[in-house]
Design a protein around this motif. Structure first.
Motif, PDB file in Angstrom:
ATOM      1  N   ASP A 170       0.861  -1.189   0.000  1.00  0.00           N
ATOM      2  CA  ASP A 170       0.000   0.000   0.000  1.00  0.00           C
ATOM      3  C   ASP A 170       0.900   1.243   0.000  1.00  0.00           C
ATOM      4  N   ILE A 171       0.364   2.343  -0.497  1.00  0.00           N
ATOM      5  CA  ILE A 171       1.146   3.586  -0.610  1.00  0.00           C
ATOM      6  C   ILE A 171       0.740   4.544   0.501  1.00  0.00           C
ATOM      7  N   PHE A 172       1.747   5.141   1.144  1.00  0.00           N
ATOM      8  CA  PHE A 172       1.518   6.165   2.160  1.00  0.00           C
ATOM      9  C   PHE A 172       2.041   7.490   1.642  1.00  0.00           C
ATOM     10  N   LEU A 173       1.178   8.504   1.614  1.00  0.00           N
ATOM     11  CA  LEU A 173       1.557   9.864   1.210  1.00  0.00           C
ATOM     12  C   LEU A 173       1.210  10.809   2.345  1.00  0.00           C
ATOM     13  N   ILE A 174       2.157  11.618   2.764  1.00  0.00           N
ATOM     14  CA  ILE A 174       1.889  12.604   3.815  1.00  0.00           C
ATOM     15  C   ILE A 174       2.158  13.997   3.267  1.00  0.00           C
ATOM     16  N   ASP A 175       1.145  14.854   3.342  1.00  0.00           N
ATOM     17  CA  ASP A 175       1.241  16.212   2.788  1.00  0.00           C
ATOM     18  C   ASP A 175       0.880  17.243   3.826  1.00  0.00           C
ATOM     19  N   ASP A 176       1.424  18.446   3.658  1.00  0.00           N
ATOM     20  CA  ASP A 176       0.832  19.603   4.325  1.00  0.00           C
ATOM     21  C   ASP A 176      -0.481  19.916   3.617  1.00  0.00           C
ATOM     22  N   ALA A 177      -1.359  20.625   4.285  1.00  0.00           N
ATOM     23  CA  ALA A 177      -2.676  20.899   3.708  1.00  0.00           C
ATOM     24  C   ALA A 177      -2.593  21.745   2.442  1.00  0.00           C
ATOM     25  N   ASP A 178      -1.496  22.492   2.277  1.00  0.00           N
ATOM     26  CA  ASP A 178      -1.373  23.341   1.078  1.00  0.00           C
ATOM     27  C   ASP A 178      -0.546  22.683  -0.027  1.00  0.00           C
ATOM     28  N   GLU A 179      -0.243  21.387   0.114  1.00  0.00           N
ATOM     29  CA  GLU A 179       0.467  20.618  -0.907  1.00  0.00           C
ATOM     30  C   GLU A 179      -0.501  19.597  -1.507  1.00  0.00           C
ATOM     31  N   ILE A 180      -0.806  19.751  -2.784  1.00  0.00           N
ATOM     32  CA  ILE A 180      -1.789  18.867  -3.425  1.00  0.00           C
ATOM     33  C   ILE A 180      -1.120  18.145  -4.599  1.00  0.00           C
ATOM     34  N   PRO A 181      -0.809  16.855  -4.445  1.00  0.00           N
ATOM     35  CA  PRO A 181      -0.249  16.117  -5.580  1.00  0.00           C
ATOM     36  C   PRO A 181      -1.297  15.918  -6.667  1.00  0.00           C
ATOM     37  N   ALA A 182      -0.842  15.842  -7.917  1.00  0.00           N
ATOM     38  CA  ALA A 182      -1.770  15.693  -9.040  1.00  0.00           C
ATOM     39  C   ALA A 182      -2.286  14.254  -9.128  1.00  0.00           C
ATOM     40  N   ARG A 183      -3.523  14.135  -9.545  1.00  0.00           N
ATOM     41  CA  ARG A 183      -4.191  12.842  -9.630  1.00  0.00           C
ATOM     42  C   ARG A 183      -3.425  11.844 -10.498  1.00  0.00           C
ATOM     43  N   ASP A 184      -2.946  12.275 -11.664  1.00  0.00           N
ATOM     44  CA  ASP A 184      -2.310  11.333 -12.599  1.00  0.00           C
ATOM     45  C   ASP A 184      -1.066  10.690 -12.007  1.00  0.00           C
ATOM     46  N   GLY A 185      -0.301  11.453 -11.233  1.00  0.00           N
ATOM     47  CA  GLY A 185       0.897  10.900 -10.606  1.00  0.00           C
ATOM     48  C   GLY A 185       0.558   9.858  -9.558  1.00  0.00           C
ATOM     49  N   VAL A 186      -0.457  10.140  -8.752  1.00  0.00           N
ATOM     50  CA  VAL A 186      -0.873   9.191  -7.710  1.00  0.00           C
ATOM     51  C   VAL A 186      -1.502   7.954  -8.347  1.00  0.00           C
ATOM     52  N   LEU A 187      -2.268   8.156  -9.410  1.00  0.00           N
ATOM     53  CA  LEU A 187      -2.871   7.020 -10.124  1.00  0.00           C
ATOM     54  C   LEU A 187      -1.792   6.092 -10.678  1.00  0.00           C
ATOM     55  N   PHE A 188      -0.729   6.662 -11.223  1.00  0.00           N
ATOM     56  CA  PHE A 188       0.379   5.850 -11.726  1.00  0.00           C
ATOM     57  C   PHE A 188       0.955   4.968 -10.612  1.00  0.00           C
ATOM     58  N   LEU A 189       1.206   5.559  -9.443  1.00  0.00           N
ATOM     59  CA  LEU A 189       1.749   4.788  -8.320  1.00  0.00           C
ATOM     60  C   LEU A 189       0.811   3.648  -7.929  1.00  0.00           C
ATOM     61  N   LYS A 190      -0.463   3.891  -8.050  1.00  0.00           N
ATOM     62  CA  LYS A 190      -1.486   2.920  -7.663  1.00  0.00           C
ATOM     63  C   LYS A 190      -1.544   1.734  -8.636  1.00  0.00           C
ATOM     64  N   LEU A 191      -1.318   2.008  -9.928  1.00  0.00           N
ATOM     65  CA  LEU A 191      -1.559   0.999 -10.964  1.00  0.00           C
ATOM     66  C   LEU A 191      -0.308   0.271 -11.452  1.00  0.00           C
ATOM     67  N   PHE A 192       0.885   0.783 -11.104  1.00  0.00           N
ATOM     68  CA  PHE A 192       2.106   0.199 -11.660  1.00  0.00           C
ATOM     69  C   PHE A 192       3.036  -0.344 -10.586  1.00  0.00           C
TER      70      PHE A 192
END
Length: 384
Positions: A170-192
């Motif tokens: 499983d993937i763990f991502l920790i962000d500050d509230a003003d840091e928003i990763p883009a959907r396509d990058g997270v989707l790639f991590l999820k699918l590959f």
């Protein structure tokens, strides 16, 4: 939809006449849709142009990974709404930690809990794991960095301990509230499979709103697998963000267990953003609350100066792009039509979030000049 193929994307053999009249078969694949790359058309441009050293090793997974996104929230409610819409389709659990104390140690109301209960975030509530931090860390008032670190430690340890059936990959991502990763990058991590860790995101930087774009990118180390989180970082998100993985005592042991050399990498690049960092992106009342809430460690602490908390002064900063020390930065031009200007949800709801997308205090903004814009803001309520 995520990765995309062009119409008729199934590879098909084509027969061609060869010299001498004997037919030969050649396997021809269809081209990927714009923005997608690789033999499976599942690698987004932000990964294709990243420094990932294992691109040739990428293969689609049979079962998607689960993604856990952990955030501390103070009063960044509009940006939280944007995060939930940007990532709601790819993140499985949002761990959101809220305290009844500010990072400075003053008591504050539990606004996010209230909004969660009244249905404001009803569209994503089933994915939100609420973490309540009911105490302020010892020594945090004297040394603000203690409080700052403790927020992320508590967020990770409390939140992750309450998720059932965690899997190592499983993937763990920790962000500050003003840091928003883009959907396509997270989707790639999820699918590959085949990428390495820990990983960072190159975020487009802006101040007060997306209209004051800052040069370069903010590179934030914020992601790894659950196995690495617990084996290397002892389940503590602040250690992941510190980039000190190679100094952690169990790093080599974990690396050996994966069978691969682990090389940190970043989704995106300074020219290909993989998300957004919108710093101090509030209405003037929200900026004043941020000044008062700031931890006692990031000096100078501008909230200690009464004149810096004046709303007229704050409006002027937003108008000019100036900073609290009196300096003004050089900003590259920014246009809402440019690629990765802001998350899609913001642009699709332009009217509601116009204060983040256009400078509200420049003459002509909102079609009414700065004076009327102030009136409009005051009517919409205080802190958002």
């Amino acid at each position: 939809g995520g990765a995309g193929w062009a119409r008729g994307s199934l590879d098909k053999p084509l027969t061609h006449k060869a010299v001498g009249g004997r037919p030969r078969r050649r396997w021809v694949g269809c081209p990927c849709l714009p923005g997608w790359h690789g033999p499976y058309c599942g690698v987004p441009t932000m990964v294709q142009h990243s420094n990932l050293p294992t691109k040739e090793r990428l293969t689609p997974r049979a079962v998607p990974r689960r993604v856990i996104n952990a955030i501390n929230v103070n009063h960044e409610f509009d940006l939280l709404d944007v995060r939930f819409h940007e990532l709601g389709g790819v993140v499985d659990v949002f761990i959101v930690c809220e305290s009844n104390f500010t990072a400075f140690g003053d008591p504050k109301p539990l606004r996010f809990a209230e909004m969660l209960l009244n249905g404001t975030y009803g569209y994503v509530a089933a994915k939100v794991l609420y973490v309540f931090l009911d105490h302020f860390p010892s020594g945090g008032r004297q040394d603000g960095w203690i409080a700052d670190d403790y927020l992320r430690t508590f967020l990770t340890q409390n939140g992750m301990s309450r998720i059932a059936n965690l899997r190592d990959d499983d993937i763990f991502l920790i962000d500050d509230a003003d840091e928003i990763p883009a959907r396509d990058g997270v989707l790639f991590l999820k699918l590959f499979d085949g990428w390495t860790e820990p990983l960072a995101f190159h975020l487009r930087k802006s101040l007060y709103g997306f209209f004051w774009k800052q040069p370069g990118s903010l590179e934030v180390v914020s992601g790894c697998t659950v196995a690495m989180l617990f084996m290397v970082y002892n389940g503590d998100g602040i250690k992941l963000r510190r980039r000190e993985y190679y100094l952690m005592p169990n790093f080599r042991k974990y690396e050996n267990s994966t069978g691969h050399i682990l090389v940190p990498w970043s989704v995106g690049s300074p020219l290909h953003f993989a998300g957004w960092h919108c710093s101090w992106c509030f209405r003037p009342e929200g900026i004043r609350f941020k000044l008062l809430s700031a931890q006692n460690g990031d000096f100078p602490r501008w909230g200690n100066y009464q004149e810096k908390r004046d709303l007229s002064y704050i409006r002027e900063l937003i108008q000019t792009g100036g900073w609290f020390d009196g300096t003004e930065q050089e900003y590259p031009p920014a246009d809402p039509k440019e690629h990765m200007y802001a998350p899609k949800y913001l642009l699709q709801n332009y009217g509601r979030y116009k204060y983040l997308l256009e400078n509200p205090y420049l003459k002509g903004s909102w079609g009414q000049g700065p004076g009327r814009a102030v009136d409009t803001y005051n009517q919409t309520g205080g802190i958002t």
